[in-house]
Design a protein around this motif. Sequence first.
Motif: not given
Lengths: 89, 89, 89, 89, 89, 89, 89
Positions: D56-61, D11-14, D24-41
């Motif tokens: 629990v407490g880890d920051q994850v991508l 379970l993760i809290e984004p 920073g500014l996202f310039i979509p030069d590729t089709a790849k999606e950047k991952p998101l980060a959150g905290k493990v709950i």
Amino acid sequence: MKVKPLADRVLIEPNPAEEKTAGGLFIPDTAKEKPLAGKVIAVGPGTSDVKMEVKVGDQVLYGKYAGTEITIDGKDLLIMKQGDILAII
Amino acid sequence: MKVKPLADRVLIEPNPAEEKTAGGLFIPDTAKEKPLAGKVIAVGPGTSDVKMEVKVGDQVLYGKYAGTEITIDGKDLLIMKQGDILAII
Amino acid sequence: MKVKPLADRVLIEPNPAEEKTAGGLFIPDTAKEKPLAGKVIAVGPGTSDVKMEVKVGDQVLYGKYAGTEITIDGKDLLIMKQGDILAII
Amino acid sequence: MKVKPLADRVLIEPNPAEEKTAGGLFIPDTAKEKPLAGKVIAVGPGTSDVKMEVKVGDQVLYGKYAGTEITIDGKDLLIMKQGDILAII
Amino acid sequence: MKVKPLADRVLIEPNPAEEKTAGGLFIPDTAKEKPLAGKVIAVGPGTSDVKMEVKVGDQVLYGKYAGTEITIDGKDLLIMKQGDILAII
Amino acid sequence: MKVKPLADRVLIEPNPAEEKTAGGLFIPDTAKEKPLAGKVIAVGPGTSDVKMEVKVGDQVLYGKYAGTEITIDGKDLLIMKQGDILAII
Amino acid sequence: MKVKPLADRVLIEPNPAEEKTAGGLFIPDTAKEKPLAGKVIAVGPGTSDVKMEVKVGDQVLYGKYAGTEITIDGKDLLIMKQGDILAII
């Protein structure tokens, strides 16, 4: 030239076309393809999952689209996984 | 530059084009692709599932679309899983 | 910021674009994509199925579409499974 | 309300949206999606195949489309399999 | 009527619709479906691969399309594999 | 005529149609199909992966499209894998 | 001619067409195909995963599209994996 199949592959020399149609006149009353026959020329060592059951000289049946054609010393042979062989005849 | 394939991968130097068409004039009577031949340049350590059967210097057959092209020191090589190699010749 | 890849993942810093095209002028005579090269920055602990073969500092080859881009401290890195790495160079 | 993930789920809290675009500014030069980060709950017990590596407490991508959104006590959380987590940061 | 789920299946009584929308007004800013909640009514014995983690009486979260509806004694219940349950709440 | 199902298959006599619609008037508010009920007539020996949990005489629930119809001694029966049976009722 | 099926394959002589329609007039009220019956002529040795349960002389039921037709000594036979056989009758 000697060919040593890898893993669970088998090298087969297809029987001449006469034998291929040994069942006589083919009336396509179903969508099923009749298998072809050939002689085993070389056998791979098998894998941890697949023990080899065919041996050099066996006549085998295989599906019409099984295997990959290779040309060795001017002969058209087939190399396929043992799992594509239906039966020894 | 030295290339060390990972896992069950194999680095192959394709034979010159003359040998590729060694079967002579290709009359496309079936949809099957003839495999190509090449020399093994480097071999990965294998995996718990796959024991390596080819070794450096072996001449091998592989499917026309197998592997990934890499350019090392100006040479076009192929890196593929051993499972994509059909036979040692 | 320190990044610890999970399981059999590897964090890679792609080589600058000059090296990416090290093979020189690319004439697309086949549909095959040339792999890219990069440096291993961090390595996961592996899994019960996958033993890690790469280590921090290794130069590796990987497919053009392998992995997920992540931005750490302003650097564009790639995180991918070791199985997507073709070879250590 | 306490949530206990089953098997190898986490379970993760984004992280708030500002951090999501930390690159920073996202310039979509590729089709790849950047991952998101959150905290493990909360962390499931794992399975016979998957040993839990996050706590629990880890920051994850994690990938942009990973997991299922759930709303607990008015908070929007994500529940996903550990295999969908890319790295601990 | 008593229902005994087979293998790793779980019988669930979905919570009334009010709780289903407990997250309040749903603004569909993403394509992700929010899971639903229900009470475990019966639990299968598990399999050699899956050890049962839920027990009768547990409140669980499950995906919107998980399971098969069955009507027992006039009640609409759901039967699903434990792997489709996201968490115990 | 006696029928001995192979492996993890189960022979089922579907309940008469009245019971099939025992849930009363069916208002299709979801895309989910309600399962049907029947009596177990014969049970295969199981496999190394699947231990048989149902026995002859059990009333079972199964999905609407599960199994293959067979006609034995004029009776329409169903033969299906135990994995297609949802629950014993 | 003797045929020795490989692995978990079984050679079957289909019953004459009269028996195939033994269920009488077929009214297609469902999309399900009725299986056919035949006699086991030869049985493969099995595999590490599949223990053979049928033996020569067994009457078996199999799906309408199961197996591959082969013509041996003028007889139309079927060769299929044991897993495609539904039951012994």
